[in-house]
Design a protein around this motif. Sequence first.
Motif, PDB file in Angstrom:
ATOM      1  N   VAL A 154       0.685  -0.792  -0.026  1.00  0.00           N
ATOM      2  CA  VAL A 154       0.548   0.001   0.322  1.00  0.00           C
ATOM      3  C   VAL A 154       0.964   1.166   0.231  1.00  0.00           C
ATOM      4  O   VAL A 154       1.739   1.463   0.994  1.00  0.00           O
ATOM      5  N   PRO A 155       0.804   1.777  -1.267  1.00  0.00           N
ATOM      6  CA  PRO A 155       1.562   3.078  -1.679  1.00  0.00           C
ATOM      7  C   PRO A 155       1.316   4.875  -0.549  1.00  0.00           C
ATOM      8  O   PRO A 155      -0.057   4.188  -0.444  1.00  0.00           O
ATOM      9  N   LEU A 181      -0.065   1.962  -8.499  1.00  0.00           N
ATOM     10  CA  LEU A 181      -1.089   2.260  -8.087  1.00  0.00           C
ATOM     11  C   LEU A 181      -1.522   3.525  -9.179  1.00  0.00           C
ATOM     12  O   LEU A 181      -2.579   4.055  -8.772  1.00  0.00           O
ATOM     13  N   GLY A 182      -1.087   4.318  -8.943  1.00  0.00           N
ATOM     14  CA  GLY A 182      -0.772   5.980  -9.535  1.00  0.00           C
ATOM     15  C   GLY A 182      -1.341   6.633  -8.741  1.00  0.00           C
ATOM     16  O   GLY A 182      -1.175   7.379  -9.294  1.00  0.00           O
ATOM     17  N   THR A 236      -2.102  11.866  -6.855  1.00  0.00           N
ATOM     18  CA  THR A 236      -2.566  11.437  -7.556  1.00  0.00           C
ATOM     19  C   THR A 236      -1.938  11.606  -8.834  1.00  0.00           C
ATOM     20  O   THR A 236      -1.229  12.213  -8.936  1.00  0.00           O
ATOM     21  N   ASP A 237      -1.637  10.828 -10.296  1.00  0.00           N
ATOM     22  CA  ASP A 237      -0.638  11.514 -11.504  1.00  0.00           C
ATOM     23  C   ASP A 237      -1.834  11.938 -11.565  1.00  0.00           C
ATOM     24  O   ASP A 237      -1.355  12.399 -12.583  1.00  0.00           O
ATOM     25  N   VAL A 245      -7.085  -0.654  -3.512  1.00  0.00           N
ATOM     26  CA  VAL A 245      -7.870  -1.252  -4.115  1.00  0.00           C
ATOM     27  C   VAL A 245      -8.110  -0.531  -5.212  1.00  0.00           C
ATOM     28  O   VAL A 245      -8.320   0.108  -5.566  1.00  0.00           O
ATOM     29  N   ASN A 246      -7.195  -1.533  -6.186  1.00  0.00           N
ATOM     30  CA  ASN A 246      -8.179  -1.095  -7.931  1.00  0.00           C
ATOM     31  C   ASN A 246      -8.722  -1.855  -8.800  1.00  0.00           C
ATOM     32  O   ASN A 246      -9.194  -2.785  -8.421  1.00  0.00           O
ATOM     33  N   THR A 247      -9.457  -1.135  -9.850  1.00  0.00           N
ATOM     34  CA  THR A 247     -10.450  -2.264 -11.089  1.00  0.00           C
ATOM     35  C   THR A 247      -9.532  -3.325 -10.942  1.00  0.00           C
ATOM     36  O   THR A 247     -10.160  -4.181 -11.554  1.00  0.00           O
TER      37      THR A 247
END
Length: 337
Positions: free
Chosen positions: A224-225, A245-246, A262-263, A326-328
């Motif tokens: 986890v970042p 995770l961006g 975020t990015d 969590v991401n998609t």
Amino acid sequence: MSASSHQQDAVQQEAVVALARQAFDIEARALLDLRERLQGPAGQAFTQAVDTMLACQGRVVVMGMGKSGHVGRKITATLASTGTPAMFVHPAEAHHGDLGMVQPGDVVLAISNSGESEELTALLPVIKRLGVRLLAMTGRPGSSLARHADIVLDCAVAQEACPLNLAPTASTTAQMALGDALAVVLLELRGFKAEDFARSHPGGALGRKLLTHLRDVMRSGDAVPRVPPDAPFGEVMREMSAKGLGSTAVVDAAGRILGVFTDGDLRRKIEAGIDLRTTNAAQMMTPNPRTIRDDVLAAQAVSLMEAHRITTLLVVDAQGVLVGAVNTNDLMRAKVI
């Protein structure tokens, strides 16, 4: 190919489609007739059948020969998967020991369009001696099966979809629909929920959606970042790149989330001409990001992401401490979406 051949093909296609449409029309009328009959005495019989199955202390034992047997197996599976304990017993096998599966407290649902299936009618005296309730699903209310039954479910059809009016087609459609109607009404009366359905379908897509908790699929621990609020720009970028995770969470000393970077934030700040080399995480972050609890179902994360058009969520525990992300892609790998 000649013009005449094309014309012949077109005529043949029209004939084939016309036959298919005729079959649909016949079966649709059979179902509409079945629906209308429930407005009269057939509706009372249907209600009695539902009450009997609902009060059953054992299992609903479904029987049927031939095509009615195939329908019976499907009805059995539908009942069992929607909260009504059920099993299928083949009438021929019942003559050779399988009738021992039927026990006091069970309910027998016997399916026969003619109501005169020899293998089935030969069992009726034994079934009656067992003292179980007998429900008959038949197209002939005056048949042997119907006369011995406690409750008769009339599934008669005006004609079969078969051009010869012989092959069971519309009649089996009516049987199937009547079985589905029983299952649906019982499901509703039992208060059967989607979560209950998922428990009996753990390997299916619905089971995965309704039984998978977020903690089962989220990234946790070092994956986890996270950075402290005073982390310089270089440290923030290294954390984002390392965790893939961006984005990264910005947390206080207790692990509670202060914000996220975020990015997308990076692009927007560059476009605004901000010199990021002189900033720290607290100055760059978006405060109060959307989060989700770790004890919810993964499907809830999907809904939240879709509602807010985001691809990553930070996960917190009951105290609001960062415990995961969590991401998609994670949810897709878990087949939740």
